[in-house]
Design an enzyme around this catalytic site. Structure first.
Site, PDB file in Angstrom:
ATOM      1  N   CYS A   2       0.839  -1.184   0.000  1.00  0.00           N
ATOM      2  CA  CYS A   2       0.000   0.000   0.000  1.00  0.00           C
ATOM      3  C   CYS A   2       0.880   1.242   0.000  1.00  0.00           C
ATOM      4  O   CYS A   2       2.099   1.166  -0.096  1.00  0.00           O
ATOM      5  CB  CYS A   2      -0.901  -0.003   1.238  1.00  0.00           C
ATOM      6  SG  CYS A   2      -1.832  -1.535   1.465  1.00  0.00           S
ATOM      7  N   ARG A  50      -4.950   1.588  -0.002  1.00  0.00           N
ATOM      8  CA  ARG A  50      -4.811   0.153   0.224  1.00  0.00           C
ATOM      9  C   ARG A  50      -4.903  -0.654  -1.067  1.00  0.00           C
ATOM     10  O   ARG A  50      -5.792  -0.439  -1.884  1.00  0.00           O
ATOM     11  CB  ARG A  50      -5.900  -0.332   1.184  1.00  0.00           C
ATOM     12  CG  ARG A  50      -5.754  -1.810   1.567  1.00  0.00           C
ATOM     13  CD  ARG A  50      -6.916  -2.301   2.389  1.00  0.00           C
ATOM     14  NE  ARG A  50      -6.736  -3.693   2.780  1.00  0.00           N
ATOM     15  CZ  ARG A  50      -7.718  -4.508   3.143  1.00  0.00           C
ATOM     16  NH1 ARG A  50      -8.972  -4.042   3.195  1.00  0.00           N
ATOM     17  NH2 ARG A  50      -7.481  -5.764   3.460  1.00  0.00           N
ATOM     18  N   LEU A  51      -3.953  -1.576  -1.208  1.00  0.00           N
ATOM     19  CA  LEU A  51      -4.036  -2.632  -2.204  1.00  0.00           C
ATOM     20  C   LEU A  51      -4.370  -3.902  -1.427  1.00  0.00           C
ATOM     21  O   LEU A  51      -3.537  -4.428  -0.699  1.00  0.00           O
ATOM     22  CB  LEU A  51      -2.704  -2.784  -2.946  1.00  0.00           C
ATOM     23  CG  LEU A  51      -2.686  -3.773  -4.109  1.00  0.00           C
ATOM     24  CD1 LEU A  51      -3.561  -3.284  -5.256  1.00  0.00           C
ATOM     25  CD2 LEU A  51      -1.258  -4.005  -4.604  1.00  0.00           C
ATOM     26  N   SER A  52      -5.574  -4.376  -1.564  1.00  0.00           N
ATOM     27  CA  SER A  52      -6.080  -5.459  -0.714  1.00  0.00           C
ATOM     28  C   SER A  52      -5.516  -6.801  -1.169  1.00  0.00           C
ATOM     29  O   SER A  52      -5.781  -7.242  -2.290  1.00  0.00           O
ATOM     30  CB  SER A  52      -7.604  -5.505  -0.768  1.00  0.00           C
ATOM     31  OG  SER A  52      -8.153  -4.250  -0.449  1.00  0.00           O
ATOM     32  N   ILE A  53      -4.765  -7.451  -0.276  1.00  0.00           N
ATOM     33  CA  ILE A  53      -4.125  -8.725  -0.594  1.00  0.00           C
ATOM     34  C   ILE A  53      -4.558  -9.810   0.385  1.00  0.00           C
ATOM     35  O   ILE A  53      -4.860 -10.930  -0.010  1.00  0.00           O
ATOM     36  CB  ILE A  53      -2.584  -8.588  -0.559  1.00  0.00           C
ATOM     37  CG1 ILE A  53      -2.105  -7.518  -1.545  1.00  0.00           C
ATOM     38  CG2 ILE A  53      -1.923  -9.927  -0.846  1.00  0.00           C
ATOM     39  CD1 ILE A  53      -2.352  -7.824  -2.994  1.00  0.00           C
ATOM     40  N   GLY A  80       3.331  -3.317   3.102  1.00  0.00           N
ATOM     41  CA  GLY A  80       4.106  -4.537   3.015  1.00  0.00           C
ATOM     42  C   GLY A  80       3.295  -5.759   3.374  1.00  0.00           C
ATOM     43  O   GLY A  80       2.061  -5.745   3.358  1.00  0.00           O
ATOM     44  N   GLU A  81       3.988  -6.823   3.698  1.00  0.00           N
ATOM     45  CA  GLU A  81       3.366  -8.077   4.117  1.00  0.00           C
ATOM     46  C   GLU A  81       4.214  -8.719   5.205  1.00  0.00           C
ATOM     47  O   GLU A  81       5.443  -8.712   5.122  1.00  0.00           O
ATOM     48  CB  GLU A  81       3.244  -9.063   2.946  1.00  0.00           C
ATOM     49  CG  GLU A  81       2.479  -8.563   1.737  1.00  0.00           C
ATOM     50  CD  GLU A  81       0.988  -8.415   1.971  1.00  0.00           C
ATOM     51  OE1 GLU A  81       0.503  -8.861   3.026  1.00  0.00           O
ATOM     52  OE2 GLU A  81       0.305  -7.849   1.093  1.00  0.00           O
ATOM     53  N   SER A 371       9.541 -12.805  -7.220  1.00  0.00           N
ATOM     54  CA  SER A 371      10.704 -12.497  -8.046  1.00  0.00           C
ATOM     55  C   SER A 371      11.975 -12.915  -7.322  1.00  0.00           C
ATOM     56  O   SER A 371      11.946 -13.217  -6.123  1.00  0.00           O
ATOM     57  CB  SER A 371      10.723 -11.002  -8.392  1.00  0.00           C
ATOM     58  OG  SER A 371      11.666 -10.725  -9.398  1.00  0.00           O
ATOM     59  N   GLY A 372      13.099 -12.916  -8.051  1.00  0.00           N
ATOM     60  CA  GLY A 372      14.336 -13.486  -7.516  1.00  0.00           C
ATOM     61  C   GLY A 372      15.341 -12.502  -6.978  1.00  0.00           C
ATOM     62  O   GLY A 372      16.506 -12.866  -6.764  1.00  0.00           O
TER      63      GLY A 372
END
Length: 641
Positions: A2, A50-53, A80-81, A371-372
């Site tokens: 977010c 907010r980007l709802s995840i 973040g997460e 991603s790496g």
């Protein structure tokens, strides 16, 4: 994932500035198009996109939580997460009586802070930047994850301190803060040398970044007091003979566990896929949790500058659905102003452009990608890390002989075999290794930058980091330097800003505390050999990634910039950028034009230096001159994917 914004006032009521905070947060709408929000009390105004995840229907922010005796004691905005949030919630409920009103990870942060105080950040396994307001103590706590995956800017003025996920929102509040808007010349010189603006600087002198692995405390009217909580140590644990396979299994298990936790989401998760081992490993492990995984890659309209075929072969080998985006020079050039606007500060890495297009394509299908990033810094993946092996003989020479070798190298004509080896061998690691990028040297920079200061050199950035690694092996020292320079200054800036530009959450399973705990113990010979990089990681991934990728050299998303700047694709475009730019007081534009013409005529390869200047000129045109106004559309993505 977010966008957060806040203003802690020092001489006014927060209710008088909450509308300004809400308006300023709108320029971060791409970070969270699902749900905007604001909140304030007497001293603090918060804004959020907010980007709802996770826990889509609940976990609204700004989030309120508290113990039973004061259930709204804290207010949180969080970007973040937290991947171990389920385990944290269970521990906090069982051992400390915490109760939760949502199923999300935000409440786990607040409850952990209430129970463990500042030490809570060490228990968070994830990527994060957050602001936590204690309404009882009237104290604000800011924190950023150990590696700097998520950004956090701040600025303090007469009216208070503003903090945000993106600098452009703070710029909108300069008048409210009483802050002057002017460029930091030292940060500009650092950018010209390193290709990015190193933390904690920004090109705006009044805005700084909370560094990776740091927290800050402040109260109304005070300046932030910053504390570092994460210091990598690389405590090498040699591998006893005959037990190497156990070490490889340990690496594979840590990475598999990290990918499993990074797959936690209430929306669709995909994966970026280049032709290299890092992204392929992540995608292959993700397939174990989602057999319908979609992978994404990008390439260019030029032979030899595309990972498309190898990535497609890898996707087929692991059984993933695959989406390809091919980029041409015209759309490459047309996208630059928009990309620079999203970046906030210039980053002269042309790989930003293919990342932007593959992220835009991915967002049509998924809301989260893996991603790496980080594998090279943790496991010794950059080819330059092998240099200490080739220069080992010089380390045994007395100082006088090493200096003599340096003087000899100066008399050898350019292009002569061995000149570079003598020159670099005569230097100490601290002098020769700036991190994983360098654009201009002093002589070149003096000819281009009008206010060149020799005292503003790379050692401003690197010397304090090198002091922390005295006594370590040279590869560990280089890794340590890159963790605090290239990784957080370039790799993670583009990973965050460019995916968020497309309202896409990017997760990086290699940059996980448990994976790092295994990687930091590797001895030099398990990272670098004369024939390969990331030795232990490659052995650990044998049987997980396809054979055609296992020992393949690193390429990523290569960009044909050198060729395009010499030809009709980008030469005229670049020359027009130089003509239009109002940076004569900062740069010798005639010298830049000569560089461009020398590059076109094949006399020198100035592509990296030209790109560094061109990106800055576009940045200046957007944020200083206000001459360039990128058309930033309102996000139109669906809430769920």
């Amino acid at each position: 994932m977010c966008g957060l914004l806040g203003l802690l006032t020092s001489n006014a009521s927060a209710k008088d500035v909450v509308d300004a905070v809400g308006q300023a947060s709108h320029c971060m709408r791409h970070r969270g198009p699902d749900e905007p929000g604001t909140w304030h009390d007497d001293d603090l105004a918060l804004g959020f996109n907010r980007l709802s995840i996770i826990d889509i229907e609940h976990s609204h922010q700004p989030l309120r939580w508290g113990p039973a005796e004061n259930p709204t004691r804290y207010a949180l905005v969080f970007n973040g997460e937290i991947y171990n949030y389920l385990e944290l919630r269970e521990t906090l409920a069982r051992d400390h009586g915490a109760t939760f009103a949502t199923e999300g990870d935000g409440e786990a942060i607040v409850a952990a802070f209430h129970v463990w105080g500042d030490d809570a950040v060490r228990r968070l396994r994830g990527m994060f930047a957050f602001a936590l307001w204690d309404t009882e103590k009237r104290e604000l706590f800011l924190a950023r994850d150990p590696f700097g995956i998520k950004p956090l800017f701040y600025s303090t003025g007469p009216s208070g301190t503003a903090f945000a996920s993106e600098k452009k929102s703070i710029l909108e509040l300069f008048e409210t803060l009483g802050v002057e808007d002017h460029l930091d010349p030292r940060a500009l010189q650092h950018y010209a040398v390193l290709q990015y603006v190193p933390e904690p600087e920004s090109l705006h002198a009044s805005i700084r970044r909370l560094e990776s692995g740091c927290t800050a405390r402040l109260t109304p009217g005070s300046d932030p007091v910053v504390t570092r909580y994460f210091r990598p140590s690389f405590p090498v644990r040699p591998v006893p003979s005959g037990t190497e396979d156990a070490r490889y299994r340990e690496i594979a298990a840590a990475l598999e566990d990290s990918v499993a936790k990074h797959m936690r989401a209430d929306v669709t998760v995909g994966s970026f896929l280049s032709g290299g081992i890092d992204s392929t490993a992540i995608a292959a492990l993700a397939m174990r949790h989602n057999p319908d995984l979609i992978t994404f890659t990008t390439g260019f309209e030029r032979e030899g500058y595309s990972e498309v075929d190898v990535a497609a072969e890898s996707a087929a080998a692991i059984g993933a659905k695959h989406v390809i985006k091919v980029v041409g020079p015209e759309e490459f050039a047309a996208s630059i102003p928009e990309i620079v606007w999203y970046l906030d500060d210039p980053v002269a890495d042309p790989a930003l452009v293919p990342l932007y297009f593959v992220a835009k394509e991915a967002r049509k299908h998924v809301k989260v990608v893996l991603s790496g990033e980080g594998a090279d810094e943790l496991f010794g993946g950059y080819t330059i890390y092998r240099e200490p092996l080739s220069l080992g003989a010089f380390d045994k020479l007395p100082g006088g002989l090493r200096r003599a070798a340096g003087r000899l190298s100066e008399r050898i004509p350019e292009g002569t075999r061995g000149k570079s080896l003598l020159h670099r061998g005569s230097m100490t690691l601290e002098d020769r290794y700036y991190g994983n990028a360098r654009s201009f040297n002093d002589a070149q920079l003096r000819s281009v930058l009008r206010d060149f200061r020799p005292e503003w050199n790379h050692q401003d950035v690197t010397a304090p980091i090198y002091r922390e690694s005295r006594g370590w092996d040279p590869v560990a020292r280089m890794q340590h330097l890159d963790l605090f320079t290239w990784l957080r200054g370039d790799i993670l800036v583009k990973a965050d800003k460019i995916t968020m530009a497309n309202s896409l959450e990017l997760r990086v399973p290699f940059l996980d505390s448990e994976v790092f705990a295994v990687a930091e113990q590797l001895p030099l010979e398990q990272k670098i050999t004369k024939s390969t990089t990331k030795y232990a990681l490659r052995r650990a991934l044998d049987g997980i990634v396809p054979e055609h990728v296992l020992n393949r050299a690193k390429l990523g998303f290569p960009v044909p910039l050198r060729h395009w700047l010499r030809g009709p694709e980008l030469f005229d475009w670049a020359r027009q950028q130089i003509v239009d730019s109002q940076t004569d007081h900062l740069l010798d534009k005639a010298a830049v034009t000569r560089m461009l013409e020398d590059h076109r005529d094949g006399r020198s390869d100035h592509s990296r230096r030209l790109w560094t200047v061109l990106v800055f000129m576009i940045w200046h045109g957007i944020f200083v001159e206000k001459r360039i106004r990128p058309a930033i559309a309102e996000p139109t993505y669906p809430v769920r994917l």
